[in-house]
Design an enzyme around this catalytic site. Sequence first.
Site, mmCIF file in Angstrom:
data_model
loop_
_atom_site.group_PDB
_atom_site.id
_atom_site.type_symbol
_atom_site.label_atom_id
_atom_site.label_comp_id
_atom_site.label_asym_id
_atom_site.label_seq_id
_atom_site.Cartn_x
_atom_site.Cartn_y
_atom_site.Cartn_z
ATOM 1 N N SER A 129 1.001 -1.188 -0.012
ATOM 2 C CA SER A 129 -0.113 0.003 -0.050
ATOM 3 C C SER A 129 0.785 1.203 -0.099
ATOM 4 C CB SER A 129 -0.953 0.185 1.257
ATOM 5 O OG SER A 129 -1.576 1.272 1.104
ATOM 6 N N LYS A 184 -4.207 -6.644 3.780
ATOM 7 C CA LYS A 184 -4.384 -5.568 2.977
ATOM 8 C C LYS A 184 -5.712 -5.315 2.720
ATOM 9 C CE LYS A 184 -3.078 -2.551 -0.126
ATOM 10 N NZ LYS A 184 -3.735 -2.473 -1.336
ATOM 11 N N HIS A 187 -7.197 -3.593 5.262
ATOM 12 C CA HIS A 187 -6.671 -2.201 5.200
ATOM 13 C C HIS A 187 -7.547 -1.442 4.163
ATOM 14 C CE1 HIS A 187 -4.135 0.884 2.625
ATOM 15 N NE2 HIS A 187 -3.618 0.923 3.749
ATOM 16 N N ASN A 188 -7.975 -1.817 2.784
ATOM 17 C CA ASN A 188 -8.578 -1.268 1.940
ATOM 18 C C ASN A 188 -10.079 -1.121 2.625
ATOM 19 O OD1 ASN A 188 -6.094 -1.571 0.630
ATOM 20 N ND2 ASN A 188 -7.433 -2.021 -1.270
ATOM 21 N N GLU A 191 -9.967 1.901 4.684
ATOM 22 C CA GLU A 191 -9.524 3.067 3.622
ATOM 23 C C GLU A 191 -11.090 3.540 3.142
ATOM 24 O OE1 GLU A 191 -6.456 2.554 0.734
ATOM 25 O OE2 GLU A 191 -7.898 3.100 -0.758
HETATM 26 N N1 NAP Z 1 -2.594 1.787 -8.434
HETATM 27 C C1 NAP Z 1 -2.496 1.648 -7.155
HETATM 28 O O1 NAP Z 1 -2.536 2.948 -6.374
HETATM 29 C C2 NAP Z 1 -2.320 0.302 -6.126
HETATM 30 C C3 NAP Z 1 -2.135 0.466 -4.835
HETATM 31 C C4 NAP Z 1 -1.922 -0.761 -4.258
HETATM 32 C C5 NAP Z 1 -1.922 -1.726 -4.880
HETATM 33 N N2 NAP Z 1 -2.316 -1.986 -6.299
HETATM 34 C C6 NAP Z 1 -2.359 -3.180 -7.044
HETATM 35 O O2 NAP Z 1 -1.083 -3.631 -7.464
HETATM 36 C C7 NAP Z 1 -1.273 -4.104 -8.924
HETATM 37 C C8 NAP Z 1 -0.662 -3.371 -9.947
HETATM 38 O O3 NAP Z 1 -1.391 -2.015 -10.113
HETATM 39 P P1 NAP Z 1 -1.165 -1.062 -11.076
HETATM 40 O O4 NAP Z 1 -2.060 -0.022 -10.630
HETATM 41 O O5 NAP Z 1 0.433 -0.722 -11.167
HETATM 42 O O6 NAP Z 1 -1.361 -1.619 -12.412
HETATM 43 P P2 NAP Z 1 -2.889 -2.497 -12.928
HETATM 44 O O7 NAP Z 1 -3.453 -1.391 -13.950
HETATM 45 O O8 NAP Z 1 -3.725 -3.070 -11.813
HETATM 46 O O9 NAP Z 1 -2.139 -3.667 -13.874
HETATM 47 C C9 NAP Z 1 -1.222 -3.208 -14.851
HETATM 48 C C10 NAP Z 1 0.047 -4.199 -15.208
HETATM 49 O O10 NAP Z 1 -0.873 -5.590 -15.361
HETATM 50 C C11 NAP Z 1 -0.444 -6.115 -16.626
HETATM 51 N N3 NAP Z 1 -1.226 -7.107 -16.945
HETATM 52 C C12 NAP Z 1 -2.724 -7.031 -17.043
HETATM 53 N N4 NAP Z 1 -3.265 -8.181 -17.488
HETATM 54 C C13 NAP Z 1 -2.250 -8.937 -17.755
HETATM 55 C C14 NAP Z 1 -2.158 -10.143 -18.346
HETATM 56 N N5 NAP Z 1 -3.390 -10.860 -18.419
HETATM 57 N N6 NAP Z 1 -0.893 -10.667 -18.526
HETATM 58 C C15 NAP Z 1 0.133 -10.065 -18.189
HETATM 59 N N7 NAP Z 1 0.081 -9.064 -17.763
HETATM 60 C C16 NAP Z 1 -1.005 -8.317 -17.385
HETATM 61 C C17 NAP Z 1 -0.197 -4.964 -17.705
HETATM 62 O O11 NAP Z 1 0.515 -5.502 -18.555
HETATM 63 P P3 NAP Z 1 0.287 -4.527 -19.838
HETATM 64 O O12 NAP Z 1 1.443 -3.268 -19.876
HETATM 65 O O13 NAP Z 1 0.812 -5.478 -21.030
HETATM 66 O O14 NAP Z 1 -0.982 -4.296 -20.197
HETATM 67 C C18 NAP Z 1 0.462 -4.106 -16.503
HETATM 68 O O15 NAP Z 1 1.653 -4.267 -16.475
HETATM 69 C C19 NAP Z 1 -2.745 -4.218 -8.886
HETATM 70 O O16 NAP Z 1 -3.122 -5.800 -8.376
HETATM 71 C C20 NAP Z 1 -3.418 -3.367 -8.107
HETATM 72 O O17 NAP Z 1 -4.559 -3.695 -7.592
HETATM 73 C C21 NAP Z 1 -2.312 -0.783 -7.062
#
Ligand code: NAP
Length: 475
Positions: A129, A184, A187-188, A191
């Site tokens: 987070s 987590k 936590h959410n 949030e």
């Molecule tokens: N954003 C936040 O603030 C936040 C905070 C805490 C936790 N998280 C969690 O952290 C994780 C990443 O979050 P994010 O916001 O950085 O990105 P995201 O939008 O949730 O995911 C994007 C990433 O996933 C890849 N992806 C999606 N589908 C795929 C598939 N079928 N096969 C292979 N790769 C795939 C994408 O690759 P491509 O580039 O090829 O599409 C990209 O690298 C998620 O689980 C999210 O819930 C996010």
Amino acid sequence: MPLSDIGLIGLGVMGQNLALNIGRHGFGVAVYNRTGAVTERFLAERIASEPIQGAKTAGELAALLSRPRKVILMVKAGSAVDAVTADLRPHLEPGDILIDGGNSHFRDTARREGELGAAGLRFLGAGISGGEEGALNGPSIMPGGPKEAYDAVSKVFEAVAARGPDGSPCVAYLGPRGAGHYVKMVHNGIEYAVMQLIAEIYDLLCRGLGLPALETAKLFGEWNRGELSSFLIEITSRVLSRPDPETGRPLVEVILDEAEQKGTGRWTVQDALDLGVAIPTIGAAVQARILSAMKDERTAASKILRGGGNSAGREPGVIEDARAALYAGVLCAYAQGMELLRAASEAHEFGLDLAEAARIWRAGCIIRAALLEDIRAAFSGNPDLPNLLVAPGIRDRLQEREPGWRRTAGRILQAGIPAPAMTASLSYFDGYRTERLPANLIQALRDYFGAHTYRRLDRPGSFHTDWTESGTGRV
Ligand SMILES: NC(=O)c1ccc[n+]([C@@H]2O[C@H](COP(=O)([O-])OP(=O)(O)OC[C@H]3O[C@@H](n4cnc5c(N)ncnc54)[C@H](OP(=O)(O)O)[C@@H]3O)[C@@H](O)[C@H]2O)c1
């Protein structure tokens, strides 16, 4: 370049920033992303002197890593985690470690740990987070899974995690299987609840009392210097003071009032229902988002249904009361989250240390707040504390704020402004502190229509009444 210490798959906002954070701490990182152009752009535009190298395939990534391999997955939660795992698996060897850093459901994490464990691979589910900024400069990390796998990566986690007020890293081994993703998820859930409480107070201040957004921003700024000091209050002040460059109005006023959700709040409520834990503030926050998403229906209903005055009187003390209500509501949200963690730990056999969970939330994460040090101390002093609300110190602060909390709830309801999280919190407090609830009537009704029986106050045993007999029960 020598073999890298750790691999990272998924270069979304979180993955990119976490890779940079790990690299800045001197660990070699190899990165891979399904869409190769994203990897190329990341390497060309964001790398300065960090020891980060790119891979074009999962196999190439595996070949770039020292053994046992450690790979962090930062991809979209759900089927993407299985897809990436399947892609990588043929290139891994027994003893290698996969770490899912996304927001996966804890049951999926337990399943993946079992499946990969059967092949000798070790799987950690680590909730991370702090959003984009936290991933780059120090997130709160919530890992669960095999303990020896955690020990093998703890050096990296401890280096990149945020530091708490005592300088300790905001990471701790939380327990087996999905323990990390469970923490987590909760936590959410907290949030969601805190954001909803803030939104309700904003609505009271702006719509109810007629304060301009900028004045409200100042109030939240002031509150952030006191007992409410927290990341979410701080950014509320910043958000409310931002003008829209196009219209000159406060930007928040031109944003569509439909809150979205990705699922972790709903999962929190679903598991709480399964475990029989009351988390009404968190539940109200999830429901409020659902109602907010019905914009067209609400717009139509607003022309038909009337109620309340939409404004509240600006009598002395109204602002101070609102602050008291927010503080008390936030306390209830944390109390409910901790109760859920306790019940889940028992039901899912996580062996969670509640004081540790509160400790690692004190910095880096979205729900970081000064209050968390009090929560940590409360559970550290008494791990069997029945509820945070009765902890010495915390209960006194809650009692002091109770009159203002109640007055605020009265004002907001009178004005016809919805405040589901605040009122749910107050009812939670009132329900928890009430020795005799009207559940006696519910038991009688259940016995009337379903012969479900009831217990009596004056003697042990199960009783059933024929409520249709002559006498007071006659229909
Ligand atoms: N954003 C936040 O603030 C936040 C905070 C805490 C936790 N998280 C969690 O952290 C994780 C990443 O979050 P994010 O916001 O950085 O990105 P995201 O939008 O949730 O995911 C994007 C990433 O996933 C890849 N992806 C999606 N589908 C795929 C598939 N079928 N096969 C292979 N790769 C795939 C994408 O690759 P491509 O580039 O090829 O599409 C990209 O690298 C998620 O689980 C999210 O819930 C996010």
